[in-house]
Design an enzyme around this catalytic site. Structure first.
Site, PDB file in Angstrom:
ATOM      1  N   CYS A  80       0.837  -1.190   0.000  1.00  0.00           N
ATOM      2  CA  CYS A  80       0.000   0.000   0.000  1.00  0.00           C
ATOM      3  C   CYS A  80       0.881   1.252   0.000  1.00  0.00           C
ATOM      4  O   CYS A  80       1.611   1.480  -0.958  1.00  0.00           O
ATOM      5  CB  CYS A  80      -0.985  -0.038   1.174  1.00  0.00           C
ATOM      6  SG  CYS A  80      -2.326   1.182   0.999  1.00  0.00           S
ATOM      7  N   HIS A 186      -3.851  -4.643  -0.543  1.00  0.00           N
ATOM      8  CA  HIS A 186      -3.472  -5.279   0.724  1.00  0.00           C
ATOM      9  C   HIS A 186      -3.553  -6.797   0.566  1.00  0.00           C
ATOM     10  O   HIS A 186      -4.637  -7.372   0.694  1.00  0.00           O
ATOM     11  CB  HIS A 186      -4.415  -4.830   1.846  1.00  0.00           C
ATOM     12  CG  HIS A 186      -4.194  -3.429   2.289  1.00  0.00           C
ATOM     13  ND1 HIS A 186      -3.298  -3.098   3.283  1.00  0.00           N
ATOM     14  CD2 HIS A 186      -4.736  -2.268   1.866  1.00  0.00           C
ATOM     15  CE1 HIS A 186      -3.310  -1.786   3.467  1.00  0.00           C
ATOM     16  NE2 HIS A 186      -4.163  -1.256   2.609  1.00  0.00           N
ATOM     17  N   GLU A 188      -2.626  -9.014   2.611  1.00  0.00           N
ATOM     18  CA  GLU A 188      -2.991  -9.605   3.902  1.00  0.00           C
ATOM     19  C   GLU A 188      -4.495  -9.529   4.155  1.00  0.00           C
ATOM     20  O   GLU A 188      -4.999 -10.164   5.087  1.00  0.00           O
ATOM     21  CB  GLU A 188      -2.210  -8.928   5.038  1.00  0.00           C
ATOM     22  CG  GLU A 188      -2.714  -7.571   5.474  1.00  0.00           C
ATOM     23  CD  GLU A 188      -2.314  -6.420   4.567  1.00  0.00           C
ATOM     24  OE1 GLU A 188      -2.582  -5.267   4.956  1.00  0.00           O
ATOM     25  OE2 GLU A 188      -1.743  -6.660   3.470  1.00  0.00           O
TER      26      GLU A 188
END
Length: 204
Positions: A80, A186, A188
């Site tokens: 990011c 992102h 994750e």
């Protein structure tokens, strides 16, 4: 191999817990550090970031991390804002000369406000990306997979772009400049395909 030395760089401007958990779920131990010896001894590094480029660069400078990040020779993944910091500059504070934020300059990318037309900003939610063929970061990730984005500024598409996304305009969704990698989304928070991308990075 899960016995790699994996380090999340402690920039002071990111919530590292979700990235750490995503890595640990793949069976890797993770160290969070800004110690030069620890960082330079790592096999893989992560540079997450939230907030503004100006605040992040200020934190990096205060922690003596700018030159340290530039010395890294092993694969590093910016996430990011961490990806945006790999670029040359950011216009998040404005386009005037005294408003430009100098970033790490590890690729020629320039970060500007997304021109989205009638689409709302920030660009928040799931979107598909278009990877270039053959880059190992996207190995075994199906075409038109969705990844999770939260951002209002984006890096233009350039020679460093290894995946693009479109939200009113095309922008860089992932980049590579030598051993430096970055993703605007992102991973994750991007379910199985995000986990696969992190695994691919760790297996580079």
């Amino acid at each position: 191999m899960t016995n790699q030395n994996v380090v999340i760089i402690d920039t002071g401007c990111s919530n590292v817990s979700s990235v750490r958990f995503a890595i640990e779920r793949l069976g890797y131990e993770v160290t969070i550090s800004r110690d030069p010896q620890v960082v330079l001894a790592a096999d893989k590094l992560f540079l997450p970031g939230v907030g503004t480029a100006s605040e992040a660069m200020k934190n990096l400078a205060e922690r003596d991390l700018i030159e340290l990040v530039k010395q890294v020779e092993k694969p590093l993944l910016g996430i990011c804002l961490g990806m945006q910091l790999l670029g040359k500059l950011s216009e998040e504070k404005g386009q005037k000369a005294d408003q430009i934020v100098d970033c790490l300059g590890l690729c020629d990318g320039e970060v500007r406000k997304l021109q989205t037309g009638d689409l709302p900003l920030p660009h928040m939610g799931w979107n598909t990306i278009k990877p270039v063929e053959g880059n190992p970061l996207f190995k075994d990730i199906p075409e038109n997979s969705y990844f999770y984005f939260v951002h209002s500024f984006g890096m233009q598409v350039g020679d460093y772009t290894i995946a693009s996304c479109d939200y009113g305009q095309p922008f860089t969704a992932a980049l590579q400049a030598g051993n430096y990698y970055g993703v605007q989304f992102h991973p994750e928070r991007s379910s199985k395909v995000g986990s696969k991308l992190i695994q691919n990075f760790l297996e580079l």
